[in-house]
Design a protein around this motif. Structure first.
Motif, PDB file in Angstrom:
ATOM      1  N   ASP A 146    -137.929 -59.406  40.744  1.00 34.13           N
ATOM      2  CA  ASP A 146    -136.994 -59.132  41.830  1.00 34.13           C
ATOM      3  C   ASP A 146    -137.694 -58.901  43.164  1.00 34.13           C
ATOM      4  O   ASP A 146    -137.024 -58.676  44.179  1.00 34.13           O
ATOM      5  CB  ASP A 146    -136.149 -57.899  41.483  1.00 34.13           C
ATOM      6  N   LEU A 147    -139.018 -58.932  43.184  1.00 38.39           N
ATOM      7  CA  LEU A 147    -139.755 -58.683  44.416  1.00 38.39           C
ATOM      8  C   LEU A 147    -139.811 -59.933  45.288  1.00 38.39           C
ATOM      9  O   LEU A 147    -139.757 -61.063  44.799  1.00 38.39           O
ATOM     10  CB  LEU A 147    -141.179 -58.236  44.086  1.00 38.39           C
ATOM     11  N   SER A 148    -139.950 -59.697  46.581  1.00 36.24           N
ATOM     12  CA  SER A 148    -140.176 -60.814  47.498  1.00 36.24           C
ATOM     13  C   SER A 148    -141.593 -61.343  47.306  1.00 36.24           C
ATOM     14  O   SER A 148    -142.439 -60.695  46.662  1.00 36.24           O
ATOM     15  CB  SER A 148    -140.005 -60.347  48.940  1.00 36.24           C
ATOM     16  N   ARG A 149    -141.857 -62.497  47.879  1.00 36.86           N
ATOM     17  CA  ARG A 149    -143.204 -63.060  47.745  1.00 36.86           C
ATOM     18  C   ARG A 149    -144.243 -62.124  48.346  1.00 36.86           C
ATOM     19  O   ARG A 149    -145.318 -61.927  47.772  1.00 36.86           O
ATOM     20  CB  ARG A 149    -143.274 -64.442  48.398  1.00 36.86           C
ATOM     21  N   THR A 150    -143.937 -61.544  49.484  1.00 40.05           N
ATOM     22  CA  THR A 150    -144.882 -60.616  50.124  1.00 40.05           C
ATOM     23  C   THR A 150    -145.143 -59.413  49.233  1.00 40.05           C
ATOM     24  O   THR A 150    -146.294 -58.966  49.073  1.00 40.05           O
ATOM     25  CB  THR A 150    -144.331 -60.159  51.483  1.00 40.05           C
ATOM     26  N   GLU A 151    -144.089 -58.906  48.631  1.00 38.83           N
ATOM     27  CA  GLU A 151    -144.236 -57.750  47.734  1.00 38.83           C
ATOM     28  C   GLU A 151    -145.032 -58.131  46.486  1.00 38.83           C
ATOM     29  O   GLU A 151    -145.861 -57.346  45.995  1.00 38.83           O
ATOM     30  CB  GLU A 151    -142.862 -57.214  47.357  1.00 38.83           C
ATOM     31  N   LEU A 152    -144.789 -59.339  45.984  1.00 33.55           N
ATOM     32  CA  LEU A 152    -145.541 -59.799  44.810  1.00 33.55           C
ATOM     33  C   LEU A 152    -147.023 -59.943  45.124  1.00 33.55           C
ATOM     34  O   LEU A 152    -147.878 -59.593  44.299  1.00 33.55           O
ATOM     35  CB  LEU A 152    -145.007 -61.140  44.327  1.00 33.55           C
ATOM     36  N   GLU A 153    -147.328 -60.451  46.292  1.00 30.29           N
ATOM     37  CA  GLU A 153    -148.730 -60.594  46.683  1.00 30.29           C
ATOM     38  C   GLU A 153    -149.408 -59.232  46.756  1.00 30.29           C
ATOM     39  O   GLU A 153    -150.576 -59.094  46.359  1.00 30.29           O
ATOM     40  CB  GLU A 153    -148.820 -61.337  48.018  1.00 30.29           C
ATOM     41  N   ALA A 154    -148.676 -58.229  47.237  1.00 34.53           N
ATOM     42  CA  ALA A 154    -149.226 -56.876  47.287  1.00 34.53           C
ATOM     43  C   ALA A 154    -149.431 -56.329  45.875  1.00 34.53           C
ATOM     44  O   ALA A 154    -150.439 -55.665  45.584  1.00 34.53           O
ATOM     45  CB  ALA A 154    -148.298 -55.968  48.087  1.00 34.53           C
ATOM     46  N   GLU A 155    -148.478 -56.617  44.985  1.00 29.93           N
ATOM     47  CA  GLU A 155    -148.615 -56.185  43.590  1.00 29.93           C
ATOM     48  C   GLU A 155    -149.813 -56.851  42.931  1.00 29.93           C
ATOM     49  O   GLU A 155    -150.557 -56.221  42.177  1.00 29.93           O
ATOM     50  CB  GLU A 155    -147.345 -56.527  42.811  1.00 29.93           C
ATOM     51  N   LEU A 156    -150.014 -58.139  43.213  1.00 29.78           N
ATOM     52  CA  LEU A 156    -151.152 -58.851  42.637  1.00 29.78           C
ATOM     53  C   LEU A 156    -152.465 -58.278  43.162  1.00 29.78           C
ATOM     54  O   LEU A 156    -153.423 -58.113  42.386  1.00 29.78           O
ATOM     55  CB  LEU A 156    -151.070 -60.340  42.948  1.00 29.78           C
ATOM     56  N   ALA A 157    -152.524 -57.954  44.426  1.00 30.04           N
ATOM     57  CA  ALA A 157    -153.744 -57.365  44.991  1.00 30.04           C
ATOM     58  C   ALA A 157    -154.053 -56.034  44.314  1.00 30.04           C
ATOM     59  O   ALA A 157    -155.218 -55.742  43.986  1.00 30.04           O
ATOM     60  CB  ALA A 157    -153.577 -57.180  46.495  1.00 30.04           C
ATOM     61  N   ALA A 158    -153.016 -55.232  44.080  1.00 25.04           N
ATOM     62  CA  ALA A 158    -153.216 -53.951  43.398  1.00 25.04           C
ATOM     63  C   ALA A 158    -153.659 -54.168  41.955  1.00 25.04           C
ATOM     64  O   ALA A 158    -154.536 -53.454  41.442  1.00 25.04           O
ATOM     65  CB  ALA A 158    -151.929 -53.133  43.445  1.00 25.04           C
ATOM     66  N   ALA A 159    -153.063 -55.182  41.300  1.00 21.61           N
ATOM     67  CA  ALA A 159    -153.449 -55.481  39.921  1.00 21.61           C
ATOM     68  C   ALA A 159    -154.881 -55.989  39.856  1.00 21.61           C
ATOM     69  O   ALA A 159    -155.636 -55.645  38.931  1.00 21.61           O
ATOM     70  CB  ALA A 159    -152.493 -56.509  39.318  1.00 21.61           C
ATOM     71  N   ASP A 160    -155.290 -56.793  40.830  1.00 21.09           N
ATOM     72  CA  ASP A 160    -156.670 -57.290  40.878  1.00 21.09           C
ATOM     73  C   ASP A 160    -157.654 -56.130  41.012  1.00 21.09           C
ATOM     74  O   ASP A 160    -158.710 -56.106  40.361  1.00 21.09           O
ATOM     75  CB  ASP A 160    -156.847 -58.252  42.052  1.00 21.09           C
ATOM     76  N   GLU A 161    -157.311 -55.179  41.859  1.00 20.00           N
ATOM     77  CA  GLU A 161    -158.188 -54.022  42.070  1.00 20.00           C
ATOM     78  C   GLU A 161    -158.290 -53.188  40.790  1.00 20.00           C
ATOM     79  O   GLU A 161    -159.377 -52.765  40.394  1.00 20.00           O
ATOM     80  CB  GLU A 161    -157.649 -53.174  43.224  1.00 20.00           C
TER      81      GLU A 161
END
Length: 424
Positions: free
Chosen positions: A5-20
């Motif tokens: 349900d997240l926007s693309r921008t929100e998903l990119e932020a989630e992916l960055a957090a998951a990568d970290e």
């Protein structure tokens, strides 16, 4: 909020957090193997008294047989009685053999291929043969049948076992379908226990093959984690009631009860089936390891001794299952990226991830030091059409190691889900 349900921008932020988070997980330098349901060292220690249960000068069984010698193809009566009570099988219809129930499965299928069965019309090797495989299911079952030339046919499962309508449709139409694998209690890997209603239905159903067999692998029948315990079904009695006494081949072992590589395996069936099996078995064996069987009989004493022993197992491994659930909940709750089972017994937790990501999750975990069973292993030929099912085997590592693995696994699931959503 669910990741989908997240926007693309929100998903990119989630992916960055998951990568970290993943980088931090990988930096821990773990080297854990949770690919198979092996007992932990502390579980194996519970049975070390087996090593001195039979000593020189005390090598006779209850009926006076010197267990160091040849003979006794059926196994010692005392161990058959103990496990007959536990499995709800008359001792005279239960054979005690070597350490591996998988070997007994191979033998039973090989005998059917070469000689046919007690109620068939010839050797199975004389024509095409197919085996029904409930999914998710046990990879060693699938590999064994495939190695013996069976075509593997997937059938879906629900909370009561194999979906009856799917099974009935297949077996009624195709005489080449010779059998179906079943793990009736705390199944591998879902932990589902077959309901009595479903069991009676598959025992009674009409099949095009007159010699159709249920390979009833009761590998986890007494591996309870908590109450209420799943009931042990009187499968041979139910088969008799259904008018199909020969339909079931029952398998079990002590491989996760005592010492995994030095246990006792069991085969059961109708009286005619036992006569058939021992006739062919006798061509290649003069008798099993009766010293090991006597060790087990003396170590347990009786069926209640086995039950007390299994309660100690449960105390050791229950916290490992609980910590996996806790870590997955903490890392994935609300993300919509995965669901997981919380079994009442057995050896596995099934993690179902976003379709198309299971293989990626397994690879991420492996690269970070946590080796999982390959994605697809829960399906015939190693091919999960949804690429969604992962088996978790939490018993062998220590509690702290299991906690670290589960925490990191949640990170891998979240990262793979974000990657998938961004790629779609």
């Amino acid at each position: 909020m669910a990741l989908a349900d997240l926007s693309r921008t929100e998903l990119e932020a989630e992916l960055a957090a998951a990568d970290e988070a993943y980088s931090a997980f990988a930096a821990r330098g773990l080297a854990l193997d949770i690919t198979r349901g092996k007992p932990g060292v502390d579980q194996l220690d519970l049975s070390d008294a087996l090593l001195t249960a039979v000593t020189g000068g005390d090598t006779r069984s209850r009926d006076g047989v010197d267990v160091r010698n040849y003979g006794g193809l059926e196994g010692l009566p005392e161990i058959r009685e103990i496990f007959g009570e536990l499995l709800r099988i008359p001792a005279e219809q239960l054979l005690a053999q070597g350490n591996s129930s998988l070997t007994l499965m191979h033998q039973a299928l090989s005998f059917a291929l070469l000689h046919g069965t007690v109620d068939g019309d010839g050797p199975w090797a004389g024509g095409p043969r197919r085996m029904l495989c409930p999914v998710p299911g046990y990879d060693r079952h699938f590999a064994l049948a495939e190695a013996l030339g069976f075509e593997l046919v997937s059938v879906p499962t629900d909370e009561e076992g194999p979906v009856l309508s799917a099974v009935e449709e297949l077996v009624a139409a195709d005489p080449s379908i010779k059998g179906m694998w079943l793990v009736p209690m705390y199944s591998n890997p879902t932990g589902v226990s077959l309901s009595e209603e479903r069991a009676r239905a598959v025992l009674a159903m009409e099949t095009a093959a007159p010699d159709f067999r249920l390979l009833w692998d009761n590998a986890y029948g007494i591996h309870h984690l908590r109450s209420p315990e799943a009931p042990m079904l009187d499968v041979l009695g139910m088969a008799q009631d259904a008018g199909r006494p020969h339909r079931v081949w029952v398998f079990a072992s002590t491989s996760k009860i005592t010492h995994a590589g030095a246990g006792v395996a069991f085969f059961a069936g109708s009286p005619d089936t036992i006569a058939w099996f021992t006739e062919h078995l006798g061509a290649g064996s003069i008798g099993p390891d009766k010293i090991n069987q006597l060790r087990h009989a003396r170590f347990f004493g009786d069926a209640d001794g086995v039950r007390r022993h299994m309660a100690r197992h449960a105390e050791l491994i229950r916290p490992k299952f609980e910590i996996v659930t806790e870590k997955l909940e903490a890392g994935l709750a609300g993300a919509g990226a995965a669901t997981w089972t919380d079994p009442d017994g057995g050896y596995f937790i099934t993690l179902t991830v976003m379709p198309g990501t299971a293989d990626r999750v397994v690879k991420l975990a492996g690269e970070a030091g946590v080796k999982l069973t390959p994605a697809g292993s829960t399906h015939p030929y190693g091919l999960d059409p949804d690429d969604a099912v992962i088996r978790i085997a939490p018993t062998m590592p220590t509690l702290d190691e299991v906690a670290a693995a589960a925490e990191g696994l949640a990170v891998c699931v979240r990262r793979a889900a974000c990657e998938k959503l961004l790629a779609d």
